[in-house]
Design a protein around this motif. Structure first.
Motif, PDB file in Angstrom:
ATOM      1  N   LYS A 107       0.829  -1.206   0.000  1.00 14.04           N
ATOM      2  CA  LYS A 107       0.000   0.000   0.000  1.00 14.04           C
ATOM      3  C   LYS A 107       0.865   1.259   0.000  1.00 14.04           C
ATOM      4  O   LYS A 107       0.583   2.230  -0.705  1.00 14.04           O
ATOM      5  CB  LYS A 107      -0.907  -0.020   1.229  1.00 14.04           C
ATOM      6  CG  LYS A 107      -1.902   1.098   1.296  1.00 14.04           C
ATOM      7  CD  LYS A 107      -2.804   0.935   2.498  1.00 14.04           C
ATOM      8  CE  LYS A 107      -3.746   2.115   2.625  1.00 14.04           C
ATOM      9  NZ  LYS A 107      -4.589   2.010   3.810  1.00 14.04           N
ATOM     10  N   ALA A 108       1.969   1.230   0.765  1.00 11.61           N
ATOM     11  CA  ALA A 108       2.872   2.381   0.814  1.00 11.61           C
ATOM     12  C   ALA A 108       3.534   2.610  -0.543  1.00 11.61           C
ATOM     13  O   ALA A 108       3.675   3.746  -0.995  1.00 11.61           O
ATOM     14  CB  ALA A 108       3.928   2.169   1.895  1.00 11.61           C
ATOM     15  N   ALA A 109       3.948   1.530  -1.204  1.00 16.71           N
ATOM     16  CA  ALA A 109       4.589   1.660  -2.515  1.00 16.71           C
ATOM     17  C   ALA A 109       3.613   2.237  -3.540  1.00 16.71           C
ATOM     18  O   ALA A 109       3.974   3.100  -4.344  1.00 16.71           O
ATOM     19  CB  ALA A 109       5.110   0.311  -2.978  1.00 16.71           C
ATOM     20  N   LYS A 110       2.362   1.752  -3.496  1.00 19.81           N
ATOM     21  CA  LYS A 110       1.357   2.280  -4.425  1.00 19.81           C
ATOM     22  C   LYS A 110       1.123   3.766  -4.174  1.00 19.81           C
ATOM     23  O   LYS A 110       0.980   4.558  -5.117  1.00 19.81           O
ATOM     24  CB  LYS A 110       0.043   1.517  -4.272  1.00 19.81           C
ATOM     25  CG  LYS A 110       0.090   0.124  -4.872  1.00 19.81           C
ATOM     26  CD  LYS A 110      -1.216  -0.608  -4.644  1.00 19.81           C
ATOM     27  CE  LYS A 110      -1.117  -2.024  -5.139  1.00 19.81           C
ATOM     28  NZ  LYS A 110      -2.322  -2.802  -4.807  1.00 19.81           N
ATOM     29  N   ALA A 111       1.103   4.175  -2.906  1.00 19.23           N
ATOM     30  CA  ALA A 111       0.896   5.581  -2.577  1.00 19.23           C
ATOM     31  C   ALA A 111       2.073   6.431  -3.043  1.00 19.23           C
ATOM     32  O   ALA A 111       1.885   7.548  -3.532  1.00 19.23           O
ATOM     33  CB  ALA A 111       0.696   5.746  -1.074  1.00 19.23           C
ATOM     34  N   ARG A 112       3.288   5.890  -2.921  1.00 20.16           N
ATOM     35  CA  ARG A 112       4.469   6.656  -3.362  1.00 20.16           C
ATOM     36  C   ARG A 112       4.494   6.869  -4.860  1.00 20.16           C
ATOM     37  O   ARG A 112       4.906   7.912  -5.353  1.00 20.16           O
ATOM     38  CB  ARG A 112       5.755   5.928  -2.929  1.00 20.16           C
ATOM     39  CG  ARG A 112       6.200   6.222  -1.543  1.00 20.16           C
ATOM     40  CD  ARG A 112       7.628   5.769  -1.327  1.00 20.16           C
ATOM     41  NE  ARG A 112       7.797   4.344  -1.518  1.00 20.16           N
ATOM     42  CZ  ARG A 112       7.616   3.411  -0.582  1.00 20.16           C
ATOM     43  NH1 ARG A 112       7.223   3.776   0.609  1.00 20.16           N
ATOM     44  NH2 ARG A 112       7.806   2.156  -0.842  1.00 20.16           N
ATOM     45  N   ARG A 124      -0.562  11.972  -8.557  1.00 19.02           N
ATOM     46  CA  ARG A 124      -1.397  12.848  -7.734  1.00 19.02           C
ATOM     47  C   ARG A 124      -2.286  13.719  -8.601  1.00 19.02           C
ATOM     48  O   ARG A 124      -1.855  14.232  -9.640  1.00 19.02           O
ATOM     49  CB  ARG A 124      -0.528  13.727  -6.854  1.00 19.02           C
ATOM     50  CG  ARG A 124       0.159  12.939  -5.789  1.00 19.02           C
ATOM     51  CD  ARG A 124       1.079  13.746  -4.944  1.00 19.02           C
ATOM     52  NE  ARG A 124       0.677  15.123  -4.776  1.00 19.02           N
ATOM     53  CZ  ARG A 124       1.385  16.031  -4.152  1.00 19.02           C
ATOM     54  NH1 ARG A 124       2.520  15.698  -3.607  1.00 19.02           N
ATOM     55  NH2 ARG A 124       0.966  17.267  -4.039  1.00 19.02           N
ATOM     56  N   LYS A 125      -3.518  13.904  -8.166  1.00 20.00           N
ATOM     57  CA  LYS A 125      -4.447  14.787  -8.874  1.00 20.00           C
ATOM     58  C   LYS A 125      -4.460  16.106  -8.115  1.00 20.00           C
ATOM     59  O   LYS A 125      -4.888  16.169  -6.979  1.00 20.00           O
ATOM     60  CB  LYS A 125      -5.843  14.188  -8.901  1.00 20.00           C
ATOM     61  CG  LYS A 125      -5.915  12.912  -9.688  1.00 20.00           C
ATOM     62  CD  LYS A 125      -7.313  12.342  -9.673  1.00 20.00           C
ATOM     63  CE  LYS A 125      -7.373  11.039 -10.431  1.00 20.00           C
ATOM     64  NZ  LYS A 125      -8.688  10.425 -10.367  1.00 20.00           N
TER      65      LYS A 125
END
Length: 82
Positions: free
Chosen positions: A71-76, A80-81
């Motif tokens: 989940k952290a990797a996907k967020a990194r 970004r919108k």
């Protein structure tokens, strides 16, 4: 170590101009002193911050750790919108 905060200014352009004028002529009200933190509160916050990540990692199962890392990797890497 904290960064000193800039003085808060009004969003109203007329008030902002008046405040700037007072600062220029030296008649601005004195700045409020910063609140001092309690040494006990600082120690408690530091204690929690120092042991927090290690304690949480020890409590998680390998599957939960892998899910969290994914989940952290996907967020990194997410776009970004703005």
């Amino acid at each position: 170590m904290s960064v000193p905060k800039r003085p808060r200014r009004s969003r109203d352009p007329v008030q902002a101009a008046h405040q700037a004028y007072l600062e220029i002529i030296g008649e601005a009200p004195p700045a409020e002193p910063e609140r001092e933190k309690s040494p006990a509160a600082i120690a408690r916050g530091r204690l929690g911050g120092v042991k927090g990540g290690k304690a949480r990692a020890a409590k998680l199962t390998p599957e939960e750790r892998a899910l969290s890392a994914s989940k952290a990797a996907k967020a990194r890497w997410a776009v970004r919108k703005d």
